[in-house]
Design an enzyme around this catalytic site. Sequence first.
Site, short mmCIF file in Angstrom:
data_model
loop_
_atom_site.label_atom_id
_atom_site.label_comp_id
_atom_site.label_asym_id
_atom_site.label_seq_id
_atom_site.Cartn_x
_atom_site.Cartn_y
_atom_site.Cartn_z
CE LYS A 8 35.94 37.21 37.03
NZ LYS A 8 35.69 36.68 38.36
CG HIS B 255 33.26 29.66 38.05
ND1 HIS B 255 33.54 30.98 38.23
CD2 HIS B 255 32.16 29.43 38.81
CE1 HIS B 255 32.67 31.51 39.06
NE2 HIS B 255 31.82 30.60 39.43
CE LYS C 257 28.24 28.78 38.41
NZ LYS C 257 28.16 28.51 39.82
CD GLU D 294 28.48 36.49 44.39
OE1 GLU D 294 29.20 35.64 44.89
OE2 GLU D 294 28.90 37.50 43.80
CG ASP E 76 33.91 39.82 40.43
OD1 ASP E 76 34.99 39.23 40.28
OD2 ASP E 76 33.04 39.47 41.26
CG HIS F 23 31.05 34.68 35.73
ND1 HIS F 23 32.08 33.92 35.24
CD2 HIS F 23 31.44 35.06 36.97
CE1 HIS F 23 33.04 33.84 36.16
NE2 HIS F 23 32.68 34.54 37.21
CE LYS G 74 31.24 40.05 45.09
NZ LYS G 74 31.15 38.59 44.95
#
Length: 513
Positions: free
Chosen positions: A165, A195, A199, A233, A252, A257, A357
């Site tokens: 991505k 990703h 998981k 995060e 992002d 995701h 973040k």
Amino acid sequence: MEEKIKKAPKKNTVESQMLVIFGSNGDLSKRKLLPAIFQLYLDELLPENFILIGAGSQEKDEETNRTEVYESLLQYAKAASIAESDKLQAFLQRLYYIKINNQNEEDFEALKNYIDRLSYSLNIPKNIIYYFSIPPFLYEVVAAHLVTYGLNTEEDGWKRIIVEKPFGYSLETAIDLDKKLRTGFNEDQIYRIDHYLGKETVQNIMVTRFSNGFFEPIWNRKYVDRIEITAAERIGVENRGGYYDTSGAMRDMIQNHLMQVLAIIAMEPPSIFDSESIRNETVKVLQALRPIRTAEIPNYVVRGQYIATEVDNILQEGYRQEKNVAPNSKTETFVAMKVFIDNWRWGDVPFYIRTGKQLPERVTEVIIHLKPAPHQLFKQRCVAQSTNMIILRIHPDAGVAVDFGMKIPGAGYKVQNVNMAFHYSDLAENKISEAYERLLLDCMIGDSTLYARADAVKASWKFVDPILQAWKNNPEIPLYFYECNTWGPNESNLLFGDKQLKWRVPFNKFKTI
Ligand code: BG6
């Protein structure tokens, strides 16, 4: 449910093949790909006849490349893996390297010759995965160069490409990229890696739902009040300011995701468990997302950006002070949104999604908030308000917890919320693979279940793109600033439209009370 999915391969049953990593000297390759491939090697999951060809812009010979990979594995592979030093040495012997300028078409002729030579001398069929660990603007360039030299043809062995991505920057560019890739590769040769789908705990959402009789009957609008998905995060943008400033949290994290997680949470049970059936169901969820119009954005989407903050006597830089970030940047580092899925199962159930973040914890979890019991017999006796939740913790402390009311021992009927939790770590004998290990192996055996399909990527862009456009064209839509080490702007709680409700503060070990 009929079991049709390709089984996890027995040791060494994966077909002989080569893996070519474009951008092999880059960060992703060092941090994630090489450690994952090395781990697959240690677990004896790679074929006997396997080589890894690094294709990077640096000029270096094979031995220097091996030494560099050795050093990066020392830094990024799991300590326990490194301890197996004789195996590490044997693994390094499977590495090859060629200098490539991705923009230079003739370099791909050299690559073709190199592959031919290795295939002949090592007797490896030309089953090849090309991993695009390169900046997205090069995807179509590299794909085109592969086509020019027939490196995409499958007469002499299958060919697959793995694309990282972002798949495009907007709906239009995503469609365009797809068209360009499809001129040389069929859909079943294109593996779009996300990703999060690799998981273990994300895959477990499907197992939790579809292998137990008691979750699925309540997994709908009749019993579910709302669903929260949080991906928080602790870190800021670190050394990725240049990329992130053109991306932001929506592109992002959410477009890919979190939309994939949402789709797995909300999908219908597939009739059989194979790649196409699962992806047919997840795409329907994304296609059913209720569009958010510009005028609705303030009630549905909150964007934020972290600012300089003193945390434990240390000054954390604000986003605008980060390297390669514009000093007046309006890029969002936090997004919270309310989303509806217009279908029979979920009609009018709000899904709250947030990511950010520089928040206080690194945690990703899904909370299914169930509706209260229809008649509250013990209402006057509850110590805390009784709430029923199912918590699917993706990381850290992966597992599943259920939260419900229990009688406090003693006289009377006092009720308190308690928590019953299963922690993946309790399955001590089973190690949890890293997402990249699982996904790389899946591609090696040709299983695309956990890769994003073009129609899902498009449906997700179709939903987020109008929000991104609205932000761009309407600067008056607020960007809220938040301090580091907080859960983002307070305004994100207003999305609930109910003063009693707030985002759950995720605790370690699923503690909910
Ligand atoms: C990446 C994003 O795809 O996912 C990063 O580009 C983010 O910005 C990362 O930090 C989060 O992944 P994880 O597995 O740590 O939740």
